[in-house]
Design a protein around this motif. Structure first.
Motif, short mmCIF file in Angstrom:
data_model
loop_
_atom_site.label_atom_id
_atom_site.label_comp_id
_atom_site.label_asym_id
_atom_site.label_seq_id
_atom_site.Cartn_x
_atom_site.Cartn_y
_atom_site.Cartn_z
N GLN A 166 0.95 -1.26 0.33
CA GLN A 166 0.33 0.10 0.02
C GLN A 166 0.45 0.76 -0.16
O GLN A 166 1.00 1.82 -0.38
N THR A 167 1.84 0.79 0.88
CA THR A 167 3.32 2.38 0.62
C THR A 167 3.10 2.53 -0.76
O THR A 167 3.83 3.67 -0.76
N ASP A 190 2.26 1.72 -3.45
CA ASP A 190 1.34 2.09 -4.45
C ASP A 190 0.75 3.61 -4.53
O ASP A 190 1.28 4.23 -5.21
N GLY A 191 1.05 3.59 -3.24
CA GLY A 191 0.48 5.03 -2.69
C GLY A 191 1.66 6.36 -3.09
O GLY A 191 1.82 6.96 -3.53
N ASP A 206 3.64 9.89 -9.80
CA ASP A 206 2.79 10.33 -10.75
C ASP A 206 2.32 11.63 -11.00
O ASP A 206 2.07 12.43 -12.15
N ARG A 207 1.34 11.98 -9.63
CA ARG A 207 0.85 12.95 -9.29
C ARG A 207 1.53 14.39 -9.21
O ARG A 207 1.55 15.29 -10.08
N LYS A 233 3.62 5.52 -5.53
CA LYS A 233 4.00 5.41 -6.99
C LYS A 233 2.49 6.63 -7.47
O LYS A 233 3.41 7.35 -7.99
N ASN A 234 1.47 6.68 -6.49
CA ASN A 234 0.83 7.83 -6.93
C ASN A 234 0.79 8.83 -6.91
O ASN A 234 1.12 10.11 -7.42
N ASP A 235 1.62 9.66 -6.04
CA ASP A 235 2.51 9.90 -5.38
C ASP A 235 3.08 11.53 -6.32
O ASP A 235 3.40 12.22 -7.40
N ASP A 241 4.52 14.77 -11.43
CA ASP A 241 5.14 14.98 -12.59
C ASP A 241 4.40 15.41 -13.37
O ASP A 241 4.71 16.60 -14.12
N GLU A 242 3.13 15.09 -13.23
CA GLU A 242 2.06 16.03 -13.95
C GLU A 242 2.25 17.23 -13.33
O GLU A 242 2.09 18.09 -14.45
#
Length: 85
Positions: free
Chosen positions: A27-28, A30-31, A37-38, A33-35, A40-41
């Motif tokens: 979970q950490t 994945d979290g 990606d966000r 990775k989402n951070d 980077d955008e």
């Protein structure tokens, strides 16, 4: 509780603990990775905004220079009109 039962109990607890830690770690990750990606955008968007800001700033500077020159020319023409014999 016998020694065998105690060992089995401890082993089950260790297995559950490992599974829980693994789940938390997944979970950490994945979290994170989402951070990433966000962020980077967000960085990409900020670069676009910065580029557009620089372009607009350059255009505004040219307009200001043009208007200042026009004002100076009009001012000089006006002064010459009143000071010409």
């Amino acid at each position: 509780m016998t020694k065998v039962d105690h060992k089995e109990f401890v082993n089950k607890l260790q297995d559950q603990t490992y599974e829980n830690e693994s789940k938390i770690n997944r979970q950490t990750v994945d979290g994170l990775k989402n951070d990433i990606d966000r962020l980077d955008e967000e960085v990409s968007n900020l670069k676009i905004i910065n580029s557009e800001h620089k372009k607009l700033n350059g255009e505004l500077r040219k307009q200001i220079e043009k208007l200042e020159k026009e004002l100076k020319d009009k001012s000089e023409a006006s002064l010459m009109k009143y000071h010409t014999p």
